[in-house]
Write a protein that holds these residues in place. Structure first.
Motif, PDB file in Angstrom:
ATOM      1  N   MET A 188       0.852  -1.173   0.000  1.00 44.78           N
ATOM      2  CA  MET A 188       0.000   0.000   0.000  1.00 44.78           C
ATOM      3  C   MET A 188       0.897   1.235   0.000  1.00 44.78           C
ATOM      4  O   MET A 188       1.861   1.311   0.742  1.00 44.78           O
ATOM      5  CB  MET A 188      -0.898  -0.011   1.245  1.00 44.78           C
ATOM      6  CG  MET A 188      -1.710   1.240   1.393  1.00 44.78           C
ATOM      7  SD  MET A 188      -3.039   1.201   2.619  1.00 44.78           S
ATOM      8  CE  MET A 188      -2.271   0.602   4.077  1.00 44.78           C
ATOM      9  N   LYS A 216      -2.509   4.950   2.052  1.00 50.51           N
ATOM     10  CA  LYS A 216      -2.756   5.572   3.352  1.00 50.51           C
ATOM     11  C   LYS A 216      -2.245   6.998   3.269  1.00 50.51           C
ATOM     12  O   LYS A 216      -1.080   7.225   2.934  1.00 50.51           O
ATOM     13  CB  LYS A 216      -2.033   4.837   4.478  1.00 50.51           C
ATOM     14  CG  LYS A 216      -2.299   5.465   5.847  1.00 50.51           C
ATOM     15  CD  LYS A 216      -1.415   4.918   6.953  1.00 50.51           C
ATOM     16  CE  LYS A 216      -1.632   3.470   7.197  1.00 50.51           C
ATOM     17  NZ  LYS A 216      -0.918   2.992   8.419  1.00 50.51           N
ATOM     18  N   LEU A 243      -6.491  -4.792   4.279  1.00 51.52           N
ATOM     19  CA  LEU A 243      -6.377  -3.622   5.148  1.00 51.52           C
ATOM     20  C   LEU A 243      -6.550  -3.965   6.628  1.00 51.52           C
ATOM     21  O   LEU A 243      -6.131  -3.197   7.485  1.00 51.52           O
ATOM     22  CB  LEU A 243      -7.389  -2.551   4.739  1.00 51.52           C
ATOM     23  CG  LEU A 243      -7.073  -1.844   3.429  1.00 51.52           C
ATOM     24  CD1 LEU A 243      -8.217  -0.939   3.024  1.00 51.52           C
ATOM     25  CD2 LEU A 243      -5.786  -1.044   3.555  1.00 51.52           C
ATOM     26  N   ASP A 275      -3.367  -3.654   8.463  1.00 50.41           N
ATOM     27  CA  ASP A 275      -2.715  -2.342   8.589  1.00 50.41           C
ATOM     28  C   ASP A 275      -2.557  -1.969  10.063  1.00 50.41           C
ATOM     29  O   ASP A 275      -3.442  -2.239  10.885  1.00 50.41           O
ATOM     30  CB  ASP A 275      -3.536  -1.272   7.866  1.00 50.41           C
ATOM     31  CG  ASP A 275      -2.814   0.054   7.848  1.00 50.41           C
ATOM     32  OD1 ASP A 275      -1.969   0.250   6.964  1.00 50.41           O
ATOM     33  OD2 ASP A 275      -3.079   0.890   8.736  1.00 50.41           O
ATOM     34  N   SER A 276      -1.461  -1.319  10.381  1.00 50.94           N
ATOM     35  CA  SER A 276      -1.173  -0.945  11.778  1.00 50.94           C
ATOM     36  C   SER A 276      -2.187   0.033  12.358  1.00 50.94           C
ATOM     37  O   SER A 276      -2.311   0.141  13.581  1.00 50.94           O
ATOM     38  CB  SER A 276       0.235  -0.363  11.885  1.00 50.94           C
ATOM     39  OG  SER A 276       0.340   0.816  11.106  1.00 50.94           O
ATOM     40  N   TRP A 285      -5.523  -0.130  11.719  1.00 51.00           N
ATOM     41  CA  TRP A 285      -6.840  -0.770  11.811  1.00 51.00           C
ATOM     42  C   TRP A 285      -7.272  -0.801  13.281  1.00 51.00           C
ATOM     43  O   TRP A 285      -6.514  -1.230  14.149  1.00 51.00           O
ATOM     44  CB  TRP A 285      -6.785  -2.172  11.219  1.00 51.00           C
ATOM     45  CG  TRP A 285      -8.024  -2.997  11.393  1.00 51.00           C
ATOM     46  CD1 TRP A 285      -8.144  -4.097  12.184  1.00 51.00           C
ATOM     47  CD2 TRP A 285      -9.298  -2.819  10.764  1.00 51.00           C
ATOM     48  NE1 TRP A 285      -9.408  -4.607  12.086  1.00 51.00           N
ATOM     49  CE2 TRP A 285     -10.139  -3.842  11.224  1.00 51.00           C
ATOM     50  CE3 TRP A 285      -9.802  -1.887   9.870  1.00 51.00           C
ATOM     51  CZ2 TRP A 285     -11.470  -3.968  10.812  1.00 51.00           C
ATOM     52  CZ3 TRP A 285     -11.116  -2.001   9.452  1.00 51.00           C
ATOM     53  CH2 TRP A 285     -11.934  -3.027   9.917  1.00 51.00           C
ATOM     54  N   ILE A 342      -7.575   6.230   4.773  1.00 52.22           N
ATOM     55  CA  ILE A 342      -7.294   5.122   3.855  1.00 52.22           C
ATOM     56  C   ILE A 342      -8.132   5.319   2.597  1.00 52.22           C
ATOM     57  O   ILE A 342      -9.321   5.653   2.681  1.00 52.22           O
ATOM     58  CB  ILE A 342      -7.658   3.773   4.506  1.00 52.22           C
ATOM     59  CG1 ILE A 342      -6.977   3.603   5.865  1.00 52.22           C
ATOM     60  CG2 ILE A 342      -7.356   2.616   3.556  1.00 52.22           C
ATOM     61  CD1 ILE A 342      -5.477   3.556   5.826  1.00 52.22           C
TER      62      ILE A 342
END
Length: 112
Positions: free
Chosen positions: A1, A36, A93, A96-97, A99, A108
């Motif tokens: 991403m 992001k 997703l 993802d850190s 989330w 996002i």
């Protein structure tokens, strides 16, 4: 991403929107599935100029078909409709850190 950092170098709102535009079209050209955007939340604690301008511009991009969808970081989690909708379109997703962290400083986006 792809990561699009709009707050790097503390740009003005106009400069950040120019950077956003360039990075959105570059990401599309390279067929990135998602990105992001790091826009920060502003030093006032009420939401910054760059964040507000980013969300306005993303609505325009969505209406024009440039992006498929977007989700502000504060809604990027399993407890909001927006968060569930965006991970339904791009399940990766969930890893993802940000989330489920309610990060007001990111957004996002999903490309078409």
């Amino acid at each position: 991403m792809r990561i699009i950092n709009l707050e790097s170098g503390l740009p003005t709102g106009d400069a950040a929107m120019s950077r956003l535009n360039n990075q959105i079209y570059l990401a599309r050209a390279t067929r990135e599935p998602a990105a992001k955007i790091i826009h920060g939340y502003g030093s006032s604690g009420k939401g910054g100029v760059i964040k507000a301008a980013t969300l306005r511009q993303l609505r325009v991009y969505q209406q024009r078909g440039v992006i498929k969808d977007f989700c502000p970081g504060e809604k990027f989690g399993p407890f909001s409709e927006e968060g569930r909708r965006i991970v339904a379109k791009f399940p990766q997703l969930r890893k993802d850190s940000d989330w489920a962290r309610s990060n007001d400083g990111v957004t996002i986006i999903i490309f078409k």
